[in-house]
Write a protein that holds these residues in place. Structure first.
Motif, PDB file in Angstrom:
ATOM      1  N   TYR A  81      35.644  44.529  68.429  1.00 39.24           N
ATOM      2  CA  TYR A  81      36.327  44.367  66.992  1.00 39.24           C
ATOM      3  C   TYR A  81      37.736  43.584  67.239  1.00 39.24           C
ATOM      4  N   PRO A  82      37.942  42.455  66.264  1.00 33.29           N
ATOM      5  CA  PRO A  82      39.325  41.845  66.612  1.00 33.29           C
ATOM      6  C   PRO A  82      40.433  42.845  66.828  1.00 33.29           C
ATOM      7  N   ASP A  83      41.345  42.416  67.278  1.00 34.74           N
ATOM      8  CA  ASP A  83      42.629  43.106  67.247  1.00 34.74           C
ATOM      9  C   ASP A  83      43.442  43.418  66.073  1.00 34.74           C
ATOM     10  N   TRP A  84      43.286  42.370  65.089  1.00 33.65           N
ATOM     11  CA  TRP A  84      43.925  42.513  63.957  1.00 33.65           C
ATOM     12  C   TRP A  84      43.412  43.739  63.007  1.00 33.65           C
ATOM     13  N   VAL A 100      38.296  52.905  62.632  1.00 32.10           N
ATOM     14  CA  VAL A 100      38.743  51.806  61.754  1.00 32.10           C
ATOM     15  C   VAL A 100      39.704  52.325  60.539  1.00 32.10           C
ATOM     16  N   VAL A 101      40.625  51.621  60.315  1.00 30.01           N
ATOM     17  CA  VAL A 101      41.261  51.785  59.086  1.00 30.01           C
ATOM     18  C   VAL A 101      41.223  50.556  58.471  1.00 30.01           C
ATOM     19  N   ALA A 106      40.448  40.847  54.790  1.00 28.92           N
ATOM     20  CA  ALA A 106      39.663  40.709  55.700  1.00 28.92           C
ATOM     21  C   ALA A 106      38.988  41.422  56.703  1.00 28.92           C
ATOM     22  N   THR A 107      39.548  42.787  56.839  1.00 32.38           N
ATOM     23  CA  THR A 107      38.832  43.880  57.518  1.00 32.38           C
ATOM     24  C   THR A 107      37.478  44.328  56.745  1.00 32.38           C
TER      25      THR A 107
END
Length: 306
Positions: A81-84, A100-101, A106-107
């Motif tokens: 999963y992307p770092d952002w 995940v939060v 975008a998330t």
């Protein structure tokens, strides 16, 4: 079937893989929806949904092959999963889990690309994981009878009014309703669950032919189950505006108390086709910002129970 499509969400570009993949097959009165339909819904609902997600660990319900395929309940965040994407590491028996939060649109869109249909949220936030700021009563009918759900919601709402606690209604997108009470975040999960159980027991004792708090299904009969089990550490409840893995892509939608009386209301009244319109009406206006302490309500409940 196209292989990928890029969607711009705020400052980020999110790649959508197999956007034409059918996640919700059509049939009968149910419309067919693809992964891109899911992505578009979550992008559009984000301004209304994110306030209910920010700062909360999530459990993700993924259906990579659509609702007719296998289901994966994902707590831990994969390394790819992307770092952002925000994460929070939570202690569990024998180790930790990194949830995940979802703090931005975008998330939300990225999770839709991962075929995450349903987001299940914690009732507490990362800054104080052991102190919930939401209490949830899950009105779960033994049979698919929304009239019984409607009646139970009215009874519970009246009792909470007597306790001077604000409450809000949400269709679950499945069979029942959730009643959500905003808390001030000063009580631990054990205190909140014990209070919720006392409230549910009080109501069930007053209407023993219609309501029950029996956890075993074989003890409920045809009575509606007042479920308070979600009010525990590391337990989750479906998030407002999340999609459910059911035909027609129904959505869990906040409603007003006035809408409870609408003849056409049921748990699957809204889908990804029209949930945004309901969200624009701000059905929970002013309610969730009024977090309460449970002390005064506990004393009122004790007086009611005699």
């Amino acid at each position: 079937m196209s292989s990928a499509r890029t969607v711009r969400v705020g400052r980020r570009s999110v790649e959508i893989h197999r956007p034409d993949k059918v996640l919700f097959p059509g049939g009968g009165h149910d419309k067919e929806y693809t992964k891109y339909d899911l992505v578009a819904y979550y992008r559009d609902i984000a301004p209304f949904m994110l306030p209910h997600l920010r700062g909360r660990p999530l459990m993700l319900e993924r259906h990579p092959d659509g609702i007719d395929g296998p289901r994966f309940m994902q707590k831990n965040t994969p390394e790819h999963y992307p770092d952002w994407i925000q994460r929070v590491e939570v202690s569990k028996e024998g180790g930790t889990v990194t949830h995940v939060v979802c703090d931005d649109a975008a998330t939300l869109v990225y999770l839709a690309d991962q075929a995450c249909l349903t987001l299940h949220r914690w009732l507490s936030r990362t800054r104080r994981l052991d102190r919930p700021d939401r209490l949830v009563f899950d009105l779960d009918p033994s049979v698919d009878d929304f009239a019984a759900v409607r009646e139970a919601a009215r009874l519970m709402g009246e009792l909470l009014d007597e306790l001077h606690l604000p409450s809000a209604l949400m269709t679950t997108g499945s069979r029942g309703l959730h009643l959500v009470v905003p808390l001030n975040g000063h009580h631990d999960f054990d205190e909140v669950r014990d209070f919720a159980k006392d409230v549910a027991d009080t109501l069930a004792e007053a209407h023993p032919d219609r309501l029950t708090t029996a956890a075993r299904k074989n003890e409920r009969g045809d009575r509606l189950y007042l479920d308070v089990q979600r009010n525990a550490y590391a337990q989750t409840a479906v998030a407002p505006f999340t999609v459910r893995a059911k035909p027609g892509a129904p959505v869990a939608v906040p409603i007003t108390w006035e809408q409870l009386d609408q003849p056409g209301l049921d748990a699957r009244r809204w889908s990804i086709a029209d949930a945004v319109e309901q969200a624009q009406g701000n059905p929970w206006a002013g309610v969730m910002s009024r977090g309460r302490a449970l002390g005064p309500a506990r004393r009122r409940l004790k007086a009611l129970r005699g």
